[in-house]
Design a protein around this motif. Structure first.
Motif, mmCIF file in Angstrom:
data_model
loop_
_atom_site.group_PDB
_atom_site.id
_atom_site.type_symbol
_atom_site.label_atom_id
_atom_site.label_comp_id
_atom_site.label_asym_id
_atom_site.label_seq_id
_atom_site.Cartn_x
_atom_site.Cartn_y
_atom_site.Cartn_z
ATOM 1 N N MET A 1 0.821 -1.196 0.000
ATOM 2 C CA MET A 1 0.000 0.000 0.000
ATOM 3 C C MET A 1 0.863 1.256 0.000
ATOM 4 O O MET A 1 0.571 2.202 -0.697
ATOM 5 C CB MET A 1 -0.929 -0.007 1.208
ATOM 6 N N LEU A 5 0.763 4.632 -2.983
ATOM 7 C CA LEU A 5 0.270 5.887 -2.430
ATOM 8 C C LEU A 5 1.372 6.943 -2.393
ATOM 9 O O LEU A 5 1.124 8.117 -2.650
ATOM 10 C CB LEU A 5 -0.308 5.685 -1.030
ATOM 11 N N ALA A 28 -6.966 9.052 5.454
ATOM 12 C CA ALA A 28 -7.240 7.655 5.788
ATOM 13 C C ALA A 28 -7.483 7.570 7.285
ATOM 14 O O ALA A 28 -7.109 8.479 8.037
ATOM 15 C CB ALA A 28 -6.082 6.755 5.374
ATOM 16 N N PRO A 152 -6.529 6.016 0.117
ATOM 17 C CA PRO A 152 -6.589 4.641 -0.399
ATOM 18 C C PRO A 152 -8.010 4.266 -0.812
ATOM 19 O O PRO A 152 -8.204 3.455 -1.695
ATOM 20 C CB PRO A 152 -6.099 3.790 0.752
ATOM 21 N N ILE A 155 -8.798 6.888 -4.573
ATOM 22 C CA ILE A 155 -7.594 7.250 -5.324
ATOM 23 C C ILE A 155 -7.903 8.244 -6.444
ATOM 24 O O ILE A 155 -7.098 9.077 -6.786
ATOM 25 C CB ILE A 155 -6.923 5.977 -5.923
#
Length: 157
Positions: A1, A5, A28, A152, A155
């Motif tokens: 992840m 990102l 997030a 996340p 996006i």
């Protein structure tokens, strides 16, 4: 992840350089890896990584509650210094009700003279950037359309 990102954050940083408010918000929930993303960006760009809660807390120790509310913008400006890009993590202190701040407006003010990437422990609900639950005293909601957001969950923003 963290790898994809971080790439997206770096791309948004480049986009932000052309804007009035050069602010990129990494959104997030708590514990989802925002710090890892910022540390990866820090490693790849050499932009300073700042733990806002820690740095502001240190500088506010000798201030009264009233002085804290008045001094936060100056203290935060001193913390970020003259760097053209800064990565801000753990910004929860900016939402403290006793400080009477508008966290997004404060971040936007910081981002007028430098690119600021801020980790936002919250979510995107509909067309809004949200911090905390609606019944929580620190609850904040802002329209997301004028912001550069990396998340996340969303996006595409």
């Amino acid at each position: 992840m963290a790898e994809p990102l971080a790439d997206i954050v770096i791309h948004k940083m480049e986009q932000a350089a052309e804007l009035y408010h050069r602010l990129v918000i990494l959104v997030a929930s708590a514990g989802s890896g925002k710090t890892a993303v910022l540390l990866d960006v820090h490693k790849r760009t050499a932009a300073p990584y700042i733990n806002v809660n820690l740095e502001l807390s240190r500088r506010m120790l000798d201030l009264t509650e009233r002085q804290r509310a008045l001094q936060i913008p100056r203290l935060l400006l001193d913390i970020v210094g003259e760097d053209p890009v800064v990565l801000l993590d753990n910004i929860e202190i900016l939402f403290d009700v006793s400080l009477k701040l508008d966290p997004l407006r404060l971040l936007q003010g910081l981002s007028r003279n430098r690119t600021v990437v801020a980790a936002w422990s919250g979510s995107i609900i509909g067309e809004n950037l949200v911090y905390a639950a609606p019944d929580h005293p620190e609850y904040k909601r802002y329209p997301v359309q004028a912001l550069l957001v990396v998340s996340p969950e969303a996006i595409a923003w």
